[in-house]
Design an enzyme around this catalytic site. Structure first.
Site, PDB file in Angstrom:
ATOM      1  N   CYS A   1      -8.020  -4.041   1.669  1.00 46.07           N
ATOM      2  CA  CYS A   1      -7.575  -4.877   0.547  1.00 46.07           C
ATOM      3  C   CYS A   1      -6.198  -4.435   0.055  1.00 46.07           C
ATOM      4  O   CYS A   1      -6.007  -3.276  -0.332  1.00 46.07           O
ATOM      5  CB  CYS A   1      -8.648  -4.790  -0.537  1.00 46.07           C
ATOM      6  SG  CYS A   1      -8.106  -4.870  -2.213  1.00 46.07           S
TER       7      CYS A   1
ATOM      8  N   CYS B   1      -5.982  -3.232  -3.559  1.00 42.93           N
ATOM      9  CA  CYS B   1      -6.570  -1.888  -3.714  1.00 42.93           C
ATOM     10  C   CYS B   1      -5.542  -0.819  -3.346  1.00 42.93           C
ATOM     11  O   CYS B   1      -5.474   0.244  -3.970  1.00 42.93           O
ATOM     12  CB  CYS B   1      -7.803  -1.733  -2.831  1.00 42.93           C
ATOM     13  SG  CYS B   1      -9.100  -2.935  -3.167  1.00 42.93           S
TER      14      CYS B   1
END
Lengths: 630, 102
Positions: B29, B32
């Protein structure tokens, strides 16, 4: 080292207003310098560059005469489009409603009895302009009206006559709502995409020939809907991108200057995390998709898709007056004070994830009840294949706080008329309505369950996208049109109108963009000398008031755009993550490859010359492009 | 201090008392990855906050017990109980505000 071409492409483009102003000056100058007569007029195809079905005919007469222009129907005179212009010696006549890729017969008749017939070639339709699949109506019913639709998917705005022929289109995607202003021009969202997923820089007033009279930019951009007040000022749905929620503000814009005169904030009127619809998120908690001003009560009605609610607020004070929706999940004190109780013995359903609320002259409330989820609790959600969408009219009593459903159309069609998103209704008079279900999507013959119709694949034969527009008079279907993809709203209008059908002079770009929000934290990255990869397809497009960084990036990579010079840096985080959108009201700006990203950076907020660089995971690349901020 | 947990026991020990910010992330991600830098920034700014990082894909039991549906998700825990939640990438100032408010 040359970082520049071919790895990074740079384009400088003029605003359409600038291009149109230039083109208009050219043809007016040509007209002034020439000797153009009825027999030998100056004919300008597509005078404003974006409407290939328009032309301009210019000529002079010795005496002042009126001019009637008629674009002859392809098959018979029921499809003629005609209009008379007032007396003049200089005639600058917009010709509207040409057939595409066809040599049109255009008659010009003067009030002194003289006439001429011109053959004008209609331009080709843009690839994304759609053709009608099916139409049912009569020339008597439609008269000189077309059905206009604004695009929601991979399509463009279009206007279709009673035979289903496209007689109007725009080659740029003016998005969301399309309403006729009192001066006859169209008010619609700007063609300039600004922010994910569909926010446009503002709204535009355009002539039917496609000339942008004004673009009104807003710092919080534009989405979904607008309304022209009696004094001409404009109510526009917007938001503040410097806070963590969207689609929850309304602006009043000065029609002449584009200045924001007043703001209304829906946040603070009631809790954000109650009465949630199935598409609710903390970011897009209300999802305001319609605004309607009612002069009788001096109030504003606002539709909040993500709370299944239509609210009504006092125009002056902004105070809540009533809330229309299923009360389940709302605090009791709000239900007691603002919600309606159903009465009567007839059929009654609440609306869910509705669009396009309006107040009728009788004070009733109408909307397109999409019906998406059709319940407040997950365990009660309806499957789309069992669901329905409809136009609905409720009679409300704001003294007794009662509600009665007095009309609906669509429930009986079940999933075949089901649009989980977009769509609208129109009120013409009591018993005479339009219901436009613009977001229908099937997978293997059933309403799509997993994907919003916007995300269906047009290349997959099991996926079908559709838009159905119906008009009813006393419950008799007078009009039905099927189009092969999604259309945000429909609006029945004539091409010519009682206002000024010609607007000459420079179009204007008003208002301001926002200062693009920056990201405070900058990841550690090594600046490298290597050029950006061609695979990333980096392209930078500069306009007068902003630039756009385009590129292709793998999902999940870390990406940050950096503007740097010796004195300062400005950093903008760019998400590369595929996020399932719960609302994709206008998918027109979506790239077919969802790794393709476009990020707009406004030129407001600072000045100087900046190098455009970007961080991709642990490396920082220099594009070799510099942008000057005025 | 930022600690990426290696087992459930460690999670329990780190979160059972005091104010703890827990971040659920995924290696695949982009936000993230960015949030990891933001949390480092938060760690430098505040006086020794406890920040616990959990791999969303590895600790499915934790994910389910906290009803974490997506990533990144940040939970503000006080004495082991969730008092606030943030979903998605946030700026440093918003995270600091949540920690200071707890």
């Amino acid at each position: 080292m040359n970082y520049n071409l071919p790895k990074v492409q740079y384009l400088r483009i003029d605003h359409l207003v600038t291009q149109q102003n230039r083109k208009e000056k050219e043809f007016l100058s040509q007209f002034e310098q020439g000797d153009y007569t009825l027999e030998s007029p100056l004919v300008v195809d597509n005078p404003y560059l974006i409407n290939p079905l328009a032309a301009m005919v210019l000529f002079e007469t010795k005496e002042e005469v009126s001019v009637t222009v008629t674009v002859k129907g392809k098959l018979d005179s029921t499809a003629d489009i005609s209009f008379s212009f007032g007396p003049s010696r200089k005639h600058i006549v917009p010709v509207l409603g040409l057939y595409a890729t066809f040599e049109n017969t255009v008659q010009i008749e003067l009030s002194d009895g003289r006439n001429t017939t011109l053959m004008i070639q209609g331009g080709d339709l843009p690839v994304l302009t759609q053709q009608v699949e099916k139409i049912f109506t009569s020339p008597e019913y439609m008269a000189d009206n077309l059905m206009f639709v604004s695009a929601a998917g991979k399509s463009l705005p279009g206007g279709y006559d009673h035979k289903g022929d496209c007689r109007w289109t725009l080659a740029e995607n003016f998005v969301f709502d399309m309403k006729r202003a009192k001066n006859g021009n169209l008010l619609c969202g700007s063609y300039r995409y600004s922010r994910v997923p569909y926010h446009a820089v503002g709204i535009c007033e355009i002539t039917m020939a496609g000339k942008i009279v004004k673009e009104y930019r807003l710092p919080g951009n534009y989405h979904h809907d607008q309304w022209e007040m009696e004094d001409g000022n404009l109510l526009v749905l917007t938001q503040d991108f410097h806070r963590d929620t969207v689609e929850d503000q309304l602006a009043l814009i000065d029609r002449e200057t584009g200045d924001v005169l007043r703001m209304w904030d829906i946040r603070g009127l009631f809790p954000m995390n109650v009465g949630k619809s199935g598409s609710w998120s903390d970011h897009d908690w209300f999802h305001c998709n319609a605004v309607w001003y009612d002069k009788v009560t001096n109030s504003l009605s606002l539709s909040g898709r993500h709370q299944d609610i239509i609210i009504n607020i006092d125009y002056e004070t902004g105070a809540l007056r009533w809330m229309l929706g299923d009360p389940e999940g709302w605090p009791q004190e709000l239900v007691d004070k603002y919600f309606f109780t159903p009465v009567g013995t007839g059929d009654f359903d609440w609306q869910y994830e509705q669009h396009a609320c309006l107040i009728t002259p009788e004070g009733d409330v109408m909307c397109f009840d999409n019906g998406h989820w059709r319940a407040k609790k997950k365990e009660n959600y309806w499957l789309n294949k069992n669901n329905f969408s409809r136009g609905v009219r409720y009679k409300i009593d704001t003294e007794k706080m009662t509600i009665e459903q007095v009309w609906q159309f669509g429930k009986e069609r079940g999933q075949h008329f089901f649009s989980p998103y977009i769509s609208n209704v129109e009120y013409y008079e009591d018993g005479h309505y339009m219901v436009h279900s613009g977001g229908i999507g099937y997978v293997d013959g059933s309403a799509s369950e997993l994907l919003l119709p916007a995300f269906l694949d047009p290349n997959d034969p099991s996926h079908v996208q559709k838009s159905i527009t119906v008009e009813l008079k006393d419950d008799v279907v007078m009009y039905e049109m099927h189009l092969p993809t999604q259309f945000y709203r429909a609006e029945k209008l004539s091409l010519y109108h009682g206002g000024d059908n010609l607007f000459l002079g420079d179009g204007k770009v008003l208002g301001t963009l926002d200062v693009t929000p920056e990201f405070d934290t900058v990841p550690e990255a090594e600046e490298v000398l290597e050029a950006p990869s061609e695979w990333n397809q980096i392209k930078i497009v500069e306009e007068e008031d902003r630039f756009t960084f385009h590129g292709r990036f793998s999902k999940g990579t870390l990406l940050m755009l950096c503007l740097e010079n010796e004195k300062e840096t400005h950093n903008y985080y760019i998400s590369t993550t595929a996020r399932p959108a719960l609302a994709m009201c206008v998918g027109s700006f979506m790239a077919a490859d969802d790794r393709q990203l476009s990020v707009n950076i406004s030129k407001l907020g600072f000045s100087g010359v900046f190098k455009v660089k970007y961080i991709l995971d642990e490396k920082k690349f220099n594009t070799g492009i510099t942008i000057t901020f005025p | 201090m930022i600690t990426e947990i290696k087992n459930l026991e460690e999670f329990k020990t780190l979160t059972e008392s005091g104010k703890v910010l827990v971040e659920f992330y995924s290696k695949t991600c982009g936000p993230c990855k960015m949030l990891a830098f933001v949390l480092k920034d938060v760690d430098k700014t505040l006086d020794n906050p406890t920040i616990v990082v959990v791999d969303f894909d590895e600790y499915t039991d934790l994910k389910e017990s906290y009803d974490v549906k997506g990533f990144p998700t940040m939970l503000m825990l006080k004495d082991g109980k969730e008092i606030e939640r943030m979903q998605g990438l946030k700026q440093k100032r918003a995270i600091i505000e949540m920690i200071e408010k707890a």
